[in-house]
Motif scaffolding. Structure first.
Motif, PDB file in Angstrom:
ATOM      1  N   GLY A   1      -5.075  -4.225   0.908  1.00 44.63           N
ATOM      2  CA  GLY A   1      -4.652  -3.022   0.198  1.00 44.63           C
ATOM      3  C   GLY A   1      -3.500  -2.322   0.887  1.00 44.63           C
ATOM      4  O   GLY A   1      -2.578  -1.820   0.234  1.00 44.63           O
ATOM      5  N   TRP A   2      -3.523  -2.287   2.231  1.00 43.10           N
ATOM      6  CA  TRP A   2      -2.411  -1.683   2.977  1.00 43.10           C
ATOM      7  C   TRP A   2      -1.119  -2.450   2.727  1.00 43.10           C
ATOM      8  O   TRP A   2      -0.057  -1.843   2.509  1.00 43.10           O
TER       9      TRP A   2
ATOM     10  N   ASP B   1      -5.480  -3.405  -7.739  1.00 44.11           N
ATOM     11  CA  ASP B   1      -4.270  -3.372  -8.566  1.00 44.11           C
ATOM     12  C   ASP B   1      -3.381  -4.584  -8.281  1.00 44.11           C
ATOM     13  O   ASP B   1      -2.800  -5.170  -9.206  1.00 44.11           O
ATOM     14  N   TRP B   2      -3.259  -4.943  -7.002  1.00 43.23           N
ATOM     15  CA  TRP B   2      -2.470  -6.132  -6.660  1.00 43.23           C
ATOM     16  C   TRP B   2      -3.083  -7.378  -7.293  1.00 43.23           C
ATOM     17  O   TRP B   2      -2.369  -8.196  -7.881  1.00 43.23           O
TER      18      TRP B   2
ATOM     19  N   GLU C   1       0.144  -1.599  -0.711  1.00 41.45           N
ATOM     20  CA  GLU C   1       0.672  -0.234  -0.827  1.00 41.45           C
ATOM     21  C   GLU C   1       2.047  -0.097  -0.192  1.00 41.45           C
ATOM     22  O   GLU C   1       2.851   0.740  -0.619  1.00 41.45           O
ATOM     23  N   THR C   2       2.335  -0.903   0.827  1.00 45.79           N
ATOM     24  CA  THR C   2       3.577  -0.740   1.578  1.00 45.79           C
ATOM     25  C   THR C   2       4.664  -1.734   1.173  1.00 45.79           C
ATOM     26  O   THR C   2       5.804  -1.613   1.638  1.00 45.79           O
TER      27      THR C   2
ATOM     28  N   ASN D   1     -11.350  -0.737  -2.745  1.00 43.30           N
ATOM     29  CA  ASN D   1      -9.930  -0.545  -2.427  1.00 43.30           C
ATOM     30  C   ASN D   1      -9.101  -0.689  -3.697  1.00 43.30           C
ATOM     31  O   ASN D   1      -8.920  -1.798  -4.201  1.00 43.30           O
ATOM     32  N   ASP D   2      -8.607   0.420  -4.208  1.00 44.32           N
ATOM     33  CA  ASP D   2      -7.867   0.407  -5.468  1.00 44.32           C
ATOM     34  C   ASP D   2      -6.552  -0.360  -5.353  1.00 44.32           C
ATOM     35  O   ASP D   2      -6.140  -1.034  -6.306  1.00 44.32           O
ATOM     36  N   ALA D   3      -5.882  -0.271  -4.218  1.00 43.69           N
ATOM     37  CA  ALA D   3      -4.596  -0.959  -4.066  1.00 43.69           C
ATOM     38  C   ALA D   3      -4.794  -2.468  -4.095  1.00 43.69           C
ATOM     39  O   ALA D   3      -3.997  -3.194  -4.711  1.00 43.69           O
TER      40      ALA D   3
ATOM     41  N   ASP E   1      -9.245  -3.935   2.920  1.00 43.46           N
ATOM     42  CA  ASP E   1      -8.464  -2.778   3.364  1.00 43.46           C
ATOM     43  C   ASP E   1      -7.087  -3.220   3.861  1.00 43.46           C
ATOM     44  O   ASP E   1      -6.075  -2.562   3.581  1.00 43.46           O
TER      45      ASP E   1
END
Length: 222
Positions: A145-146, A189-190, A149-150, A184-186, A142
């Motif tokens: 992922g954060w 993807d990373w 995303e940012t 966690n999709d993000a 998580d």
């Protein structure tokens, strides 16, 4: 030819392999069975751990972070630690996070218990350690992922040693089938972006006797 002593699934050795590949520095890999504690290897690194990098001029370097700092200073054309003081501080913070906190809470409870114990003849995995590793993995994914995303990359707008360190740990766990990428999709993807880089492909070709990776391991599109 410079030589990197490693174990195929060692996250710390994988980090150095990725750094060398990203910087396009040629090297030869040699598997070092650290549990054998060879005299010649112990002379190079009294800690008895991989990775160890032996340069062509005779210089021998141990510890993944020390090696990566050396590579970034000796071969600065493609920096992995950032250019500004703020960038370098953030990269170092995240490298410490994944090599320290993540390694203690996740890698040691899963990779060591399931892979290294078997190789070292130290018995079966500890069930409590496995439960702790799986429980700790989700909040780490998580957080990753954060970050993904940012920011464009984990430490900012550039691929850095932070990305390589995180990917090294995750790739070792992914090989032994311990990551549920649906949580966690993000983060997924990373990781797909990182493992699609040319320098990552040699790691995806690794195979360990007695352990087969899941089908998605080497799939660039998951």
């Amino acid at each position: 030819m410079r030589i990197l002593y490693h174990l195929p699934l060692s996250p710390y050795a994988r980090k150095v392999r990725l750094a060398l590949n990203e910087k396009r520095i040629p090297f030869e890999l040699r598997v070092e069975r650290v549990w054998e504690r060879r005299d010649e290897f112990m002379d190079m690194n009294p800690a008895g751990t991989v990775p160890v990098l032996a340069e062509e001029n005779g210089l021998v370097l141990a510890d993944s972070y020390a090696i990566c700092e050396y590579l970034d200073e000796a071969y600065p054309e493609l920096p992995l630690l950032g250019r500004t003081l703020a960038e370098r501080a953030e990269v170092r913070r995240l490298v410490s996070w994944f090599d320290g906190k993540f390694a203690r809470e996740v890698t040691a409870n899963l990779y060591y218990e399931k892979q290294m114990k078997r190789l070292m003849g130290r018995g079966n995995p500890d069930a409590a350690a496995l439960r702790a590793g799986y429980a700790n993995l989700k909040p780490h994914l998580d957080y990753l992922g954060w970050l993904a995303e940012t920011r464009l990359w984990l430490a900012g707008n550039f691929l850095s040693l932070a990305d390589l360190t995180a990917a090294a740990h995750l790739s070792a766990l992914d090989y032994i089938g311990d990551i549920d990428w649906t949580v966690n999709d993000a983060a997924k993807d990373w990781y797909a972006r990182v493992k699609s880089r040319p320098g990552f492909r040699p790691l995806l070709a690794d195979r360990v006797s007695g352990v087969n990776p899941p089908p998605h391991y080497a799939d660039l599109d998951f």
